[in-house]
Design a protein around this motif. Sequence first.
Motif: not given
Length: 188
Positions: A3, A11, A34
């Motif tokens: 991520a 993410q 995120w």
Amino acid sequence: LAAEQGYADAQYNLGVMYDNGQGVPQNDKTAVKWYTLAAEQGNADAQFNLGQMYVKGEGVPQNDKTAIKWYRLAAKQGLASARFSLGVMYEKGKEVPQHYKTAVKWYRLAAERGNIQAQNNLGVMYGLGQGVIQDNVYAHMWTNIAASQGYKDATNNRDILAKKMTPADISKAQDLARECVKKNYKGC
């Protein structure tokens, strides 16, 4: 972490983990961070979830207009839940003009992808004649399709409609529902 290296799917997954508190402390603001990173890279699920966060005001100030932006991006990629959510926004007139025909358009697109809430809502729109010509047969067909998949609201709506219909109309609606399921909900 993938991520942190910019992988959109990672993410998105991290956003889900923070959103739900799975393996990490639940944190809406971190989930939004995120989701946003993934959404900006075109991840449709992240775009939809980000829209949901804005609708609910979780981790961000509540903002239907921003939610609609993210729903549209996800809907363009074919995400049924985003299409359904746009239908709701147009049906209720949330940050867009209330427009039943546009709501029906989005519900139909989501229903064709198997979204049972959209199938039910499309049936309700037919039953009320909102955005379409009122038609209890099509209303029954769509609510029956959603009910057959276990959606309780659709079961109630279908049963209410059935009380207003002749046995012949109910039979026609059931035949249409069977045909529609065979066609995977396309062109119904």
